[in-house]
Design a protein around this motif. Structure first.
Motif, PDB file in Angstrom:
ATOM      1  N   LEU A   1      -8.041   5.156 -11.272  1.00 13.55           N
ATOM      2  CA  LEU A   1      -7.415   4.436 -10.166  1.00 13.55           C
ATOM      3  C   LEU A   1      -8.176   4.758  -8.883  1.00 13.55           C
ATOM      4  CD1 LEU A   1      -3.656   5.192 -10.945  1.00 13.55           C
ATOM      5  CD2 LEU A   1      -5.137   3.422 -11.920  1.00 13.55           C
ATOM      6  N   SER A   2      -8.719   3.742  -8.236  1.00 17.59           N
ATOM      7  CA  SER A   2      -9.452   3.922  -6.985  1.00 17.59           C
ATOM      8  C   SER A   2      -8.492   3.728  -5.818  1.00 17.59           C
ATOM      9  CB  SER A   2     -10.605   2.917  -6.904  1.00 17.59           C
ATOM     10  OG  SER A   2     -11.528   3.127  -7.963  1.00 17.59           O
ATOM     11  N   VAL A   3      -8.258   4.799  -5.069  1.00 19.41           N
ATOM     12  CA  VAL A   3      -7.245   4.788  -4.006  1.00 19.41           C
ATOM     13  C   VAL A   3      -7.924   4.977  -2.648  1.00 19.41           C
ATOM     14  CG1 VAL A   3      -5.128   5.862  -3.154  1.00 19.41           C
ATOM     15  CG2 VAL A   3      -5.603   5.818  -5.622  1.00 19.41           C
ATOM     16  N   PRO A   4      -7.774   4.035  -1.702  1.00 20.78           N
ATOM     17  CA  PRO A   4      -8.334   4.244  -0.367  1.00 20.78           C
ATOM     18  C   PRO A   4      -7.792   5.524   0.260  1.00 20.78           C
ATOM     19  CG  PRO A   4      -7.650   1.965  -0.667  1.00 20.78           C
ATOM     20  CD  PRO A   4      -7.109   2.723  -1.851  1.00 20.78           C
ATOM     21  N   GLU A   5      -8.626   6.214   0.983  1.00 22.08           N
ATOM     22  CA  GLU A   5      -8.244   7.521   1.527  1.00 22.08           C
ATOM     23  C   GLU A   5      -7.105   7.436   2.532  1.00 22.08           C
ATOM     24  OE1 GLU A   5     -11.802   7.671   4.935  1.00 22.08           O
ATOM     25  OE2 GLU A   5     -11.889   8.962   3.167  1.00 22.08           O
ATOM     26  N   ASN A   6      -6.844   6.249   3.057  1.00 24.38           N
ATOM     27  CA  ASN A   6      -5.767   6.083   4.021  1.00 24.38           C
ATOM     28  C   ASN A   6      -4.560   5.352   3.445  1.00 24.38           C
ATOM     29  OD1 ASN A   6      -7.177   3.644   3.808  1.00 24.38           O
ATOM     30  ND2 ASN A   6      -6.672   3.019   5.903  1.00 24.38           N
ATOM     31  N   ARG A   7      -4.481   5.215   2.113  1.00 29.49           N
ATOM     32  CA  ARG A   7      -3.388   4.485   1.475  1.00 29.49           C
ATOM     33  C   ARG A   7      -2.798   5.295   0.331  1.00 29.49           C
ATOM     34  NH1 ARG A   7      -2.237   0.006   4.798  1.00 29.49           N
ATOM     35  NH2 ARG A   7      -4.215  -0.764   5.643  1.00 29.49           N
ATOM     36  N   GLN A   8      -1.616   4.868  -0.130  1.00 30.55           N
ATOM     37  CA  GLN A   8      -0.941   5.542  -1.233  1.00 30.55           C
ATOM     38  C   GLN A   8      -1.161   4.853  -2.575  1.00 30.55           C
ATOM     39  OE1 GLN A   8       0.859   8.486  -1.146  1.00 30.55           O
ATOM     40  NE2 GLN A   8       0.016   8.614   0.927  1.00 30.55           N
TER      41      GLN A   8
ATOM     42  N   TRP B   1       0.813  -1.215   0.000  1.00 33.46           N
ATOM     43  CA  TRP B   1       0.000   0.000   0.000  1.00 33.46           C
ATOM     44  C   TRP B   1       0.845   1.263   0.000  1.00 33.46           C
ATOM     45  CZ3 TRP B   1      -4.732  -0.992  -1.274  1.00 33.46           C
ATOM     46  CH2 TRP B   1      -5.336  -2.192  -0.898  1.00 33.46           C
ATOM     47  N   GLU B   2       2.155   1.109   0.119  1.00 39.23           N
ATOM     48  CA  GLU B   2       3.047   2.268   0.158  1.00 39.23           C
ATOM     49  C   GLU B   2       3.453   2.699  -1.245  1.00 39.23           C
ATOM     50  OE1 GLU B   2       6.223   0.806   2.517  1.00 39.23           O
ATOM     51  OE2 GLU B   2       5.050   0.716   4.377  1.00 39.23           O
ATOM     52  N   THR B   3       4.032   3.881  -1.352  1.00 37.85           N
ATOM     53  CA  THR B   3       4.542   4.346  -2.634  1.00 37.85           C
ATOM     54  C   THR B   3       5.559   3.338  -3.164  1.00 37.85           C
ATOM     55  OG1 THR B   3       4.248   6.647  -1.965  1.00 37.85           O
ATOM     56  CG2 THR B   3       5.733   6.217  -3.814  1.00 37.85           C
ATOM     57  N   GLY B   4       5.372   2.909  -4.401  1.00 40.63           N
ATOM     58  CA  GLY B   4       6.241   1.899  -4.987  1.00 40.63           C
ATOM     59  C   GLY B   4       5.740   0.486  -4.791  1.00 40.63           C
TER      60      GLY B   4
ATOM     61  N   GLU C   1     -13.315   4.631   0.068  1.00 39.33           N
ATOM     62  CA  GLU C   1     -13.296   4.439   1.520  1.00 39.33           C
ATOM     63  C   GLU C   1     -11.987   3.812   1.993  1.00 39.33           C
ATOM     64  OE1 GLU C   1     -16.511   1.940   2.609  1.00 39.33           O
ATOM     65  OE2 GLU C   1     -15.794   0.213   1.482  1.00 39.33           O
ATOM     66  N   ALA C   2     -11.645   4.123   3.233  1.00 35.39           N
ATOM     67  CA  ALA C   2     -10.390   3.624   3.811  1.00 35.39           C
ATOM     68  C   ALA C   2     -10.372   2.089   3.821  1.00 35.39           C
ATOM     69  CB  ALA C   2     -10.225   4.158   5.215  1.00 35.39           C
ATOM     70  N   PHE C   3      -9.165   1.555   3.698  1.00 33.75           N
ATOM     71  CA  PHE C   3      -8.993   0.099   3.765  1.00 33.75           C
ATOM     72  C   PHE C   3      -8.258  -0.257   5.031  1.00 33.75           C
ATOM     73  CE2 PHE C   3      -6.297  -3.617   3.321  1.00 33.75           C
ATOM     74  CZ  PHE C   3      -7.227  -4.573   2.910  1.00 33.75           C
ATOM     75  N   THR C   4      -8.804  -1.223   5.764  1.00 36.70           N
ATOM     76  CA  THR C   4      -8.126  -1.760   6.939  1.00 36.70           C
ATOM     77  C   THR C   4      -8.055  -3.271   6.790  1.00 36.70           C
ATOM     78  OG1 THR C   4     -10.231  -1.838   8.138  1.00 36.70           O
ATOM     79  CG2 THR C   4      -8.820   0.084   8.489  1.00 36.70           C
ATOM     80  N   ASP C   5      -6.894  -3.832   7.127  1.00 40.71           N
ATOM     81  CA  ASP C   5      -6.675  -5.277   6.959  1.00 40.71           C
ATOM     82  C   ASP C   5      -7.364  -6.058   8.065  1.00 40.71           C
ATOM     83  OD1 ASP C   5      -5.784  -7.676   6.126  1.00 40.71           O
ATOM     84  OD2 ASP C   5      -3.663  -7.166   6.108  1.00 40.71           O
TER      85      ASP C   5
END
Length: 308
Positions: A192-199, A160-163, A304-308
């Motif tokens: 591109l659908s990006v969770p608000e809490n992820r990169q 979920w991080e950059t790269g 929406e934010a993604f949590t594992d």
């Protein structure tokens, strides 16, 4: 038979345990000499925390397989090349196109082999599909690569991080097949659908075309539960070809085609051994180029934010 290649492995994670280590152990082309991993160990061989520590331990290493996250590949790959080792890169081969170009140049200068591996190209149905499509007029292509990230990547924050590439980590498998079986194509648009809490994106809707104007659409989604979907459908003037289950099943006009048993990673390691013994390299960056284009040209949509 030539002497087995003494290989080290870096990154003892899920893919290494599920695929790399069993194949290396079963192949007459290799002897596993050592492993290096910050979080995992492997019984029966010397274990190290880092690649430099493993290199310092010697062990007569001739090659190394790099299975850590792509953000760490360049430094490790360059160190291995400078030590005179042949290098196998798990997919995706790196976090950027430019760094892999530098690794390829370093490998040429040092006279060692560099292999950017794309395991899905070795799925049983891929090469028969490529042969059947060759020379046929393609009318449309649709790709659906949908799976449950919680099942396949539990607790792996690096994706979920950059790269880390997000949903393109599995999606690049579809692109590796498509770039192998289809004429060259290019991106015309993407969401591109990006969770608000992820990169990195959790889903992507990609539109491509080729020089003949063929519409090609790919939909990647990491939110699918239940049965997983890894399908490529190619409509031609002579019928419809479908690769499903990630390339393990091939149908033409609804009829199953006979295929050999699954052996993706065995195929990869057979190819790497051949490259090492011939002094050649294989660095195809087309799948990663399409991912880079999606990030360059795609519209980002917060979800929406993604949590594992």
């Amino acid at each position: 038979m030539a002497n087995p290649i003494r290989i080290g492995l870096v990154g003892v994670g899920k893919i290494a345990r599920d695929q790399h280590l069993p194949v290396i152990g079963a192949s007459p082309d290799y002897t596993l000499a050592a492993v290096a991993s910050r979080q995992g160990t492997y019984d029966g061989v010397p274990n190290y925390r880092t690649l430099p520590e493993m290199l310092a331990g010697r062990h007569g290493l001739e090659a190394v397989a790099l299975c850590q996250p792509p953000q760490a590949r360049f430094e490790a790959g360059l160190a291995a090349i400078e030590a005179g080792l042949h290098v196998f890169l798990e997919k995706p081969p790196g976090a950027s196109l430019a760094e892999i170009g530098l690794l390829a140049a370093a490998a040429r200068a040092r006279g060692v082999s560099l292999f950017a591996s794309w395991h899905s190209r070795y799925a049983s149905g891929v090469e028969p599909a490529r042969r059947w499509l060759a020379g046929r007029r393609i009318r449309a292509v649709s790709i659906a690569w949908m799976e449950d990230v919680r099942h396949w990547h539990p607790g792996q924050d690096w994706i979920w991080e950059t790269g880390g590439m997000g949903v393109f980590d599995p999606g690049i498998n579809a692109l590796s097949i498509a770039t192998h079986i289809l004429p060259p194509f290019f991106l015309t648009g993407a969401t591109l659908s990006v969770p608000e809490n992820r990169q990195a994106p959790i889903a992507a809707d990609l539109r491509f075309t080729d020089a003949a104007g063929t519409p090609i659409r790919a939909v990647f989604d990491w939110r699918q539960t239940g049965p997983q979907t890894w399908d490529i459908r190619v409509e031609t003037e002579d019928g419809v070809l479908v690769l499903s289950r990630g390339g393990a099943v091939l149908t033409i006009d609804g009829r199953d085609q006979p295929l050999p048993p699954e052996a993706e990673y065995r195929g990869l390691y057979d190819r790497f051994a051949a490259l090492v013994r011939s002094g050649a390299s294989e660095v195809d960056l087309n799948p990663l180029t399409h991912v880079a284009d999606a990030f360059l040209r795609g519209e980002r949509r917060l979800v929406e934010a993604f949590t594992d």
